[in-house]
Write a protein that holds these residues in place. Sequence first.
Motif, PDB file in Angstrom:
ATOM      1  N   GLU A  13      38.041  72.220  84.548  1.00 26.07           N
ATOM      2  CA  GLU A  13      39.229  71.999  83.602  1.00 26.07           C
ATOM      3  C   GLU A  13      39.058  72.419  82.378  1.00 26.07           C
ATOM      4  OE1 GLU A  13      42.812  68.539  84.407  1.00 26.07           O
ATOM      5  OE2 GLU A  13      40.603  69.140  85.390  1.00 26.07           O
ATOM      6  N   LYS A  14      39.004  72.610  81.710  1.00 31.58           N
ATOM      7  CA  LYS A  14      38.671  73.537  80.283  1.00 31.58           C
ATOM      8  C   LYS A  14      39.569  74.858  80.121  1.00 31.58           C
ATOM      9  CE  LYS A  14      37.209  76.663  78.135  1.00 31.58           C
ATOM     10  NZ  LYS A  14      35.695  77.670  77.190  1.00 31.58           N
ATOM     11  N   GLN A  15      38.833  75.326  81.530  1.00 34.73           N
ATOM     12  CA  GLN A  15      39.746  77.080  81.678  1.00 34.73           C
ATOM     13  C   GLN A  15      41.381  76.493  82.359  1.00 34.73           C
ATOM     14  OE1 GLN A  15      37.031  78.527  80.337  1.00 34.73           O
ATOM     15  NE2 GLN A  15      38.004  80.063  81.202  1.00 34.73           N
ATOM     16  N   ASP A  16      41.460  76.128  83.184  1.00 35.23           N
ATOM     17  CA  ASP A  16      42.393  75.610  83.717  1.00 35.23           C
ATOM     18  C   ASP A  16      44.319  74.885  82.744  1.00 35.23           C
ATOM     19  OD1 ASP A  16      41.889  75.724  86.589  1.00 35.23           O
ATOM     20  OD2 ASP A  16      41.611  73.303  86.516  1.00 35.23           O
ATOM     21  N   LYS A  20      47.289  76.218  81.724  1.00 30.90           N
ATOM     22  CA  LYS A  20      47.794  76.240  81.354  1.00 30.90           C
ATOM     23  C   LYS A  20      48.928  76.774  79.785  1.00 30.90           C
ATOM     24  CE  LYS A  20      47.688  72.307  84.760  1.00 30.90           C
ATOM     25  NZ  LYS A  20      47.262  71.546  84.721  1.00 30.90           N
ATOM     26  N   TYR A  21      47.936  76.765  79.014  1.00 31.26           N
ATOM     27  CA  TYR A  21      48.659  76.217  78.022  1.00 31.26           C
ATOM     28  C   TYR A  21      49.307  77.505  77.431  1.00 31.26           C
ATOM     29  CZ  TYR A  21      46.451  71.627  76.839  1.00 31.26           C
ATOM     30  OH  TYR A  21      46.189  70.760  76.747  1.00 31.26           O
ATOM     31  N   LEU A  22      48.498  78.733  78.048  1.00 36.52           N
ATOM     32  CA  LEU A  22      48.659  80.461  77.467  1.00 36.52           C
ATOM     33  C   LEU A  22      49.575  81.492  78.592  1.00 36.52           C
ATOM     34  CD1 LEU A  22      45.100  81.105  75.794  1.00 36.52           C
ATOM     35  CD2 LEU A  22      47.361  80.217  74.759  1.00 36.52           C
ATOM     36  N   SER A  23      49.987  80.336  79.465  1.00 36.91           N
ATOM     37  CA  SER A  23      50.452  80.956  80.508  1.00 36.91           C
ATOM     38  C   SER A  23      52.182  81.471  80.005  1.00 36.91           C
ATOM     39  CB  SER A  23      51.408  80.040  81.504  1.00 36.91           C
ATOM     40  OG  SER A  23      52.287  80.077  81.990  1.00 36.91           O
ATOM     41  N   PRO A  26      55.393  78.579  80.675  1.00 33.71           N
ATOM     42  CA  PRO A  26      54.238  77.016  80.384  1.00 33.71           C
ATOM     43  C   PRO A  26      55.885  75.701  80.930  1.00 33.71           C
ATOM     44  CG  PRO A  26      55.066  78.167  78.191  1.00 33.71           C
ATOM     45  CD  PRO A  26      55.405  79.045  78.992  1.00 33.71           C
ATOM     46  N   GLU A  27      54.520  75.548  81.851  1.00 29.07           N
ATOM     47  CA  GLU A  27      55.185  74.110  82.305  1.00 29.07           C
ATOM     48  C   GLU A  27      54.623  72.781  81.364  1.00 29.07           C
ATOM     49  OE1 GLU A  27      54.955  73.079  86.443  1.00 29.07           O
ATOM     50  OE2 GLU A  27      55.501  74.943  86.362  1.00 29.07           O
ATOM     51  N   THR A  28      53.164  72.686  79.804  1.00 27.51           N
ATOM     52  CA  THR A  28      53.012  71.758  79.380  1.00 27.51           C
ATOM     53  C   THR A  28      53.348  71.851  77.793  1.00 27.51           C
ATOM     54  OG1 THR A  28      51.528  73.037  78.680  1.00 27.51           O
ATOM     55  CG2 THR A  28      50.592  71.848  80.555  1.00 27.51           C
ATOM     56  N   GLU A  29      53.706  71.212  77.593  1.00 26.88           N
ATOM     57  CA  GLU A  29      54.161  70.555  75.865  1.00 26.88           C
ATOM     58  C   GLU A  29      53.431  71.771  74.623  1.00 26.88           C
ATOM     59  OE1 GLU A  29      55.718  67.673  72.404  1.00 26.88           O
ATOM     60  OE2 GLU A  29      54.840  67.119  74.605  1.00 26.88           O
ATOM     61  N   VAL A  30      52.242  71.435  75.008  1.00 30.52           N
ATOM     62  CA  VAL A  30      51.608  71.779  74.001  1.00 30.52           C
ATOM     63  C   VAL A  30      51.528  73.982  74.838  1.00 30.52           C
ATOM     64  CG1 VAL A  30      48.519  73.048  74.132  1.00 30.52           C
ATOM     65  CG2 VAL A  30      49.665  71.133  74.022  1.00 30.52           C
ATOM     66  N   GLY A  31      51.663  74.195  75.385  1.00 27.01           N
ATOM     67  CA  GLY A  31      52.416  75.867  76.317  1.00 27.01           C
ATOM     68  C   GLY A  31      53.435  76.034  75.460  1.00 27.01           C
ATOM     69  N   GLN A  32      54.513  74.951  76.004  1.00 27.32           N
ATOM     70  CA  GLN A  32      56.116  75.424  74.942  1.00 27.32           C
ATOM     71  C   GLN A  32      56.163  75.654  73.472  1.00 27.32           C
ATOM     72  OE1 GLN A  32      57.981  72.196  77.260  1.00 27.32           O
ATOM     73  NE2 GLN A  32      57.874  73.477  79.232  1.00 27.32           N
ATOM     74  N   ILE A  46      45.032  85.882  69.398  1.00 24.78           N
ATOM     75  CA  ILE A  46      44.191  85.190  68.307  1.00 24.78           C
ATOM     76  C   ILE A  46      44.159  83.073  68.205  1.00 24.78           C
ATOM     77  CG2 ILE A  46      43.807  83.840  66.007  1.00 24.78           C
ATOM     78  CD1 ILE A  46      44.874  86.375  65.036  1.00 24.78           C
ATOM     79  N   MET A  47      45.659  83.299  69.442  1.00 26.58           N
ATOM     80  CA  MET A  47      45.763  82.134  69.229  1.00 26.58           C
ATOM     81  C   MET A  47      44.864  81.769  71.178  1.00 26.58           C
ATOM     82  SD  MET A  47      47.176  79.019  69.396  1.00 26.58           S
ATOM     83  CE  MET A  47      49.089  79.541  68.527  1.00 26.58           C
ATOM     84  N   GLY A  48      44.863  82.343  71.980  1.00 30.45           N
ATOM     85  CA  GLY A  48      43.672  82.297  72.985  1.00 30.45           C
ATOM     86  C   GLY A  48      42.708  81.861  72.519  1.00 30.45           C
ATOM     87  N   LYS A  49      41.999  82.731  71.097  1.00 25.36           N
ATOM     88  CA  LYS A  49      40.636  82.751  70.967  1.00 25.36           C
ATOM     89  C   LYS A  49      40.584  80.833  70.292  1.00 25.36           C
ATOM     90  CE  LYS A  49      39.130  87.214  70.159  1.00 25.36           C
ATOM     91  NZ  LYS A  49      38.989  88.069  69.599  1.00 25.36           N
ATOM     92  N   VAL A  50      41.910  80.692  69.831  1.00 24.18           N
ATOM     93  CA  VAL A  50      41.767  79.382  69.055  1.00 24.18           C
ATOM     94  C   VAL A  50      41.668  78.151  69.861  1.00 24.18           C
ATOM     95  CG1 VAL A  50      42.937  77.984  66.999  1.00 24.18           C
ATOM     96  CG2 VAL A  50      42.797  80.467  66.247  1.00 24.18           C
ATOM     97  N   MET A  51      42.440  78.222  70.936  1.00 24.80           N
ATOM     98  CA  MET A  51      42.877  77.644  71.926  1.00 24.80           C
ATOM     99  C   MET A  51      41.072  77.187  72.905  1.00 24.80           C
ATOM    100  SD  MET A  51      44.842  75.822  72.007  1.00 24.80           S
ATOM    101  CE  MET A  51      45.213  74.323  72.961  1.00 24.80           C
ATOM    102  N   ASN A  52      40.865  78.289  73.517  1.00 23.60           N
ATOM    103  CA  ASN A  52      39.153  78.231  73.498  1.00 23.60           C
ATOM    104  C   ASN A  52      38.249  78.081  73.015  1.00 23.60           C
ATOM    105  OD1 ASN A  52      37.607  78.891  76.134  1.00 23.60           O
ATOM    106  ND2 ASN A  52      35.982  80.647  74.040  1.00 23.60           N
ATOM    107  N   SER A  53      38.212  78.385  71.702  1.00 15.54           N
ATOM    108  CA  SER A  53      37.063  77.093  70.529  1.00 15.54           C
ATOM    109  C   SER A  53      37.136  75.868  70.573  1.00 15.54           C
ATOM    110  CB  SER A  53      37.426  77.861  69.654  1.00 15.54           C
ATOM    111  OG  SER A  53      36.827  79.196  69.749  1.00 15.54           O
TER     112      SER A  53
END
Length: 106
Positions: A13-16, A20-23, A26-32, A46-53
């Motif tokens: 779920e986390k990976q999904d 979605k967020y880094l697409s 993006p179709e999610t509000e966060v991704g947009q 860096i944003m990818g690392k922040v979101m992953n952490s």
Amino acid sequence: MNTEELVKAFYTEKQDFLKKYLSENPETEVGQLIKSLNLTKEQSVIMGKVMNSTLTDVFYSILLGLEGSASIGGIQERYDLKDANGNKLNDGDIGGYAYEYFQESE
């Protein structure tokens, strides 16, 4: 379902969420919102690392909270988790599997 399958489902779920967020589209509000920042390639990394952490911290904390080895909202207790068939989902080692999936695999 067993304990490891539960933890693995949380990890999936986390990976999904990350995808979605880094697409690119993006179709999610966060991704947009992230896309609206018009980040450079380096900033996107860096944003990818922040979101992953961030997601790792959230999911890991919830799993440890359900196991009773961490608090949820300031309350620390072990919860009795069962699937629809009555199989206990936290009679194994949630913390160990959570560490394996969320800490060691990152």
